[in-house]
Design a protein around this motif. Structure first.
Motif, PDB file in Angstrom:
ATOM      1  N   LYS A  10       0.839  -1.192   0.000  1.00  0.00           N
ATOM      2  CA  LYS A  10       0.000   0.000   0.000  1.00  0.00           C
ATOM      3  C   LYS A  10       0.876   1.244   0.000  1.00  0.00           C
ATOM      4  O   LYS A  10       2.053   1.201   0.358  1.00  0.00           O
ATOM      5  N   LYS A  11       0.273   2.351  -0.388  1.00  0.00           N
ATOM      6  CA  LYS A  11       0.968   3.632  -0.410  1.00  0.00           C
ATOM      7  C   LYS A  11       0.221   4.624   0.482  1.00  0.00           C
ATOM      8  O   LYS A  11      -1.004   4.642   0.503  1.00  0.00           O
ATOM      9  N   THR A  12       0.965   5.444   1.204  1.00  0.00           N
ATOM     10  CA  THR A  12       0.330   6.481   2.021  1.00  0.00           C
ATOM     11  C   THR A  12      -0.025   7.672   1.126  1.00  0.00           C
ATOM     12  O   THR A  12       0.482   7.797   0.003  1.00  0.00           O
ATOM     13  N   PRO A  13      -0.876   8.591   1.602  1.00  0.00           N
ATOM     14  CA  PRO A  13      -1.208   9.784   0.804  1.00  0.00           C
ATOM     15  C   PRO A  13      -0.007  10.667   0.481  1.00  0.00           C
ATOM     16  O   PRO A  13      -0.113  11.546  -0.384  1.00  0.00           O
ATOM     17  N   LEU A  14       1.121  10.437   1.147  1.00  0.00           N
ATOM     18  CA  LEU A  14       2.320  11.259   0.917  1.00  0.00           C
ATOM     19  C   LEU A  14       3.360  10.541   0.047  1.00  0.00           C
ATOM     20  O   LEU A  14       4.490  11.031  -0.094  1.00  0.00           O
ATOM     21  N   TYR A  15       2.994   9.422  -0.545  1.00  0.00           N
ATOM     22  CA  TYR A  15       3.944   8.618  -1.331  1.00  0.00           C
ATOM     23  C   TYR A  15       4.625   9.441  -2.430  1.00  0.00           C
ATOM     24  O   TYR A  15       5.855   9.426  -2.561  1.00  0.00           O
ATOM     25  N   GLY A 206      -6.903  14.074   1.517  1.00  0.00           N
ATOM     26  CA  GLY A 206      -6.813  15.041   0.425  1.00  0.00           C
ATOM     27  C   GLY A 206      -6.039  16.303   0.774  1.00  0.00           C
ATOM     28  O   GLY A 206      -5.615  17.042  -0.120  1.00  0.00           O
ATOM     29  N   ASP A 207      -5.860  16.564   2.075  1.00  0.00           N
ATOM     30  CA  ASP A 207      -5.126  17.754   2.516  1.00  0.00           C
ATOM     31  C   ASP A 207      -3.697  17.442   2.941  1.00  0.00           C
ATOM     32  O   ASP A 207      -2.943  18.353   3.292  1.00  0.00           O
ATOM     33  N   ALA A 208      -3.324  16.152   2.962  1.00  0.00           N
ATOM     34  CA  ALA A 208      -2.056  15.741   3.563  1.00  0.00           C
ATOM     35  C   ALA A 208      -0.850  16.316   2.830  1.00  0.00           C
ATOM     36  O   ALA A 208       0.090  16.823   3.467  1.00  0.00           O
ATOM     37  N   ASP A 209      -0.863  16.257   1.492  1.00  0.00           N
ATOM     38  CA  ASP A 209       0.270  16.754   0.719  1.00  0.00           C
ATOM     39  C   ASP A 209       0.435  18.265   0.935  1.00  0.00           C
ATOM     40  O   ASP A 209       1.535  18.763   1.201  1.00  0.00           O
ATOM     41  N   ARG A 210      -0.684  18.991   0.860  1.00  0.00           N
ATOM     42  CA  ARG A 210      -0.632  20.456   0.997  1.00  0.00           C
ATOM     43  C   ARG A 210      -0.120  20.870   2.378  1.00  0.00           C
ATOM     44  O   ARG A 210       0.756  21.741   2.494  1.00  0.00           O
ATOM     45  N   LEU A 211      -0.641  20.254   3.439  1.00  0.00           N
ATOM     46  CA  LEU A 211      -0.218  20.644   4.777  1.00  0.00           C
ATOM     47  C   LEU A 211       1.217  20.221   5.063  1.00  0.00           C
ATOM     48  O   LEU A 211       1.956  20.937   5.756  1.00  0.00           O
ATOM     49  N   SER A 212       1.620  19.076   4.526  1.00  0.00           N
ATOM     50  CA  SER A 212       3.007  18.640   4.722  1.00  0.00           C
ATOM     51  C   SER A 212       3.967  19.616   4.057  1.00  0.00           C
ATOM     52  O   SER A 212       5.021  19.956   4.611  1.00  0.00           O
ATOM     53  N   ARG A 213       3.595  20.092   2.867  1.00  0.00           N
ATOM     54  CA  ARG A 213       4.443  21.088   2.189  1.00  0.00           C
ATOM     55  C   ARG A 213       4.497  22.399   2.977  1.00  0.00           C
ATOM     56  O   ARG A 213       5.540  23.056   3.033  1.00  0.00           O
ATOM     57  N   LEU A 214       3.372  22.779   3.592  1.00  0.00           N
ATOM     58  CA  LEU A 214       3.376  23.982   4.431  1.00  0.00           C
ATOM     59  C   LEU A 214       4.351  23.833   5.606  1.00  0.00           C
ATOM     60  O   LEU A 214       5.085  24.767   5.946  1.00  0.00           O
TER      61      LEU A 214
END
Length: 376
Positions: A10-15, A206-214
């Motif tokens: 499996k892949k996490t939303p941040l893969y 759906g927000d994980a990539d955006r918040l991680s980049r922040l």
């Protein structure tokens, strides 16, 4: 056990973000996970100790229990006080079996209208089945498989996260609640698995990539992989399930007496009532256990790995290492493992057999590096 093919993982939303940042990906608990980034394990470790590290822990299981009987149901499965857990607080707990062994360790937060539970990745299917099998009428279990989970750890974690959500600065160790970050509905606890101050943050996928980049845009923060996560938690004396804890090890043997609530012990008002209670409470009362989890510091720099056998000065086998590495912050070879109770003497010397050589190890208190949780 056959290795899992990449297609089965499996892949996490941040893969995709991990790949973009040059992570080395490895199979872990059924997922493709980042073991390290170009910075390297040692520098990632020190980055977390000195500034702030961001970890993807989305492979963990997240569960919501709702209903009037949720706390009583969960308390019947763990030797921990869940019923009187204050609203807005989180507590460490252990699922036990009928033999007193540990099925998994977990975190439980009380939000007043529900309990938020985080379980280990490798155990989450069995843990969820275990809870479902004991659900009373009126209690529901929702698996939150549409959320990511990240951990921001280190002395600068509060500085970085406060720019996005100022109210997190008011939280203390083991506080937990719902807090919005840049419009995303997050669940945040002031806790973690590194021994440092920090936060665990559950985010809609759906927000994980955006918040991680922040968070990564904050000058104090770098992404950190599983390699440094392991050395950080070992320096902090924290157990890894499946290595330092398992179904054949009781909390007493594992030196986790602090995790057994006073009210659940033999003289407590809600004594026993959890799987294996007679065995665990009997071990506490007798103080007579065959083995004990201890910390060890090597005299040399050579790491002593999991599975290494331990001997006394007379060459009698007395135990085994369950976790070991060279600690970048400790500046020494460190390990934890199980030895016979008679051999568990603080500051005594035992010997680890590495490639035919007996390396001296001193039995030491844990943590090896001071924990820096923020308690207010």
């Amino acid at each position: 056990m056959a290795e899992q093919t990449n297609s089965a993982l499996k892949k996490t939303p941040l893969y995709d973000l991990h790949l973009e940042l040059g992570a080395k990906m490895v199979p872990f608990a059924g997922y493709e996970m980042p073991v390290q980034y170009p910075l390297g394990v040692k520098k990632e470790h020190l980055q977390t100790r000195e500034q702030a590290g961001l970890f993807d822990v989305s492979h963990m299981g997240q569960v919501m229990l709702t209903g009037a009987g949720a706390a009583a149901m969960l308390e019947a499965l763990v030797p921990v006080d869940i019923i009187d857990l204050p609203v807005g607080k989180q507590r460490y707990a252990i699922f036990t079996n009928d033999q007193g062994g540990i099925l998994d360790d977990l975190m439980v937060a009380n939000w007043g209208d529900s309990l938020y539970v985080v379980v280990n990745a490798a155990c989450k299917e069995q843990d969820i089945a275990h809870m479902r099998a004991h659900l009373p009428e009126g209690v529901t279990l929702e698996e939150l498989d549409d959320r990511a989970l990240i951990a921001l750890q280190g002395p600068a974690a509060v500085t970085a996260l406060s720019r996005l959500a100022p109210q997190v600065a008011e939280m203390v160790f083991m506080d937990s609640g719902r807090i919005s970050i840049d419009g995303a509905d997050c669940f945040i606890s002031r806790s973690g698995y590194t021994g440092e101050d920090g936060y665990e943050i559950s985010i809609p996928a759906g927000d994980a990539d955006r918040l991680s980049r922040l968070l990564l845009a904050q000058p104090e923060v770098d992404f950190i992989g599983l390699g440094a996560r392991d050395s950080l938690r070992l320096e902090s004396g924290l157990c890894l399930y499946g290595h330092d804890l398992d179904t054949h090890t009781t909390p007493v043997e594992a030196s986790l007496l602090w995790a057994i609530s006073k009210c659940r012990r033999a003289d407590g008002e809600r004594a026993g009532g959890f799987p294996g209670a007679d065995i665990i409470l009997g071990q506490i009362a007798s103080k007579d256990n065959s083995r004990k989890r201890v910390g060890m510091i090597g005299e040399g720099r050579a790491p002593v790995r999991e599975g290494t056998e331990l001997f006394d000065a007379d060459d009698n086998r007395i135990g085994v290492v369950t976790s070991g590495t060279f600690g970048p912050s400790a500046g020494a070879s460190i390990a934890m493992g199980y030895v016979s109770s008679a051999a568990a003497v603080m500051d005594s010397t035992i010997y680890a057999e590495v490639r035919g050589k007996k390396l001296p190890m001193r039995i030491s208190k844990m943590p090896f590096v001071e924990q820096r949780y923020f308690r207010g």
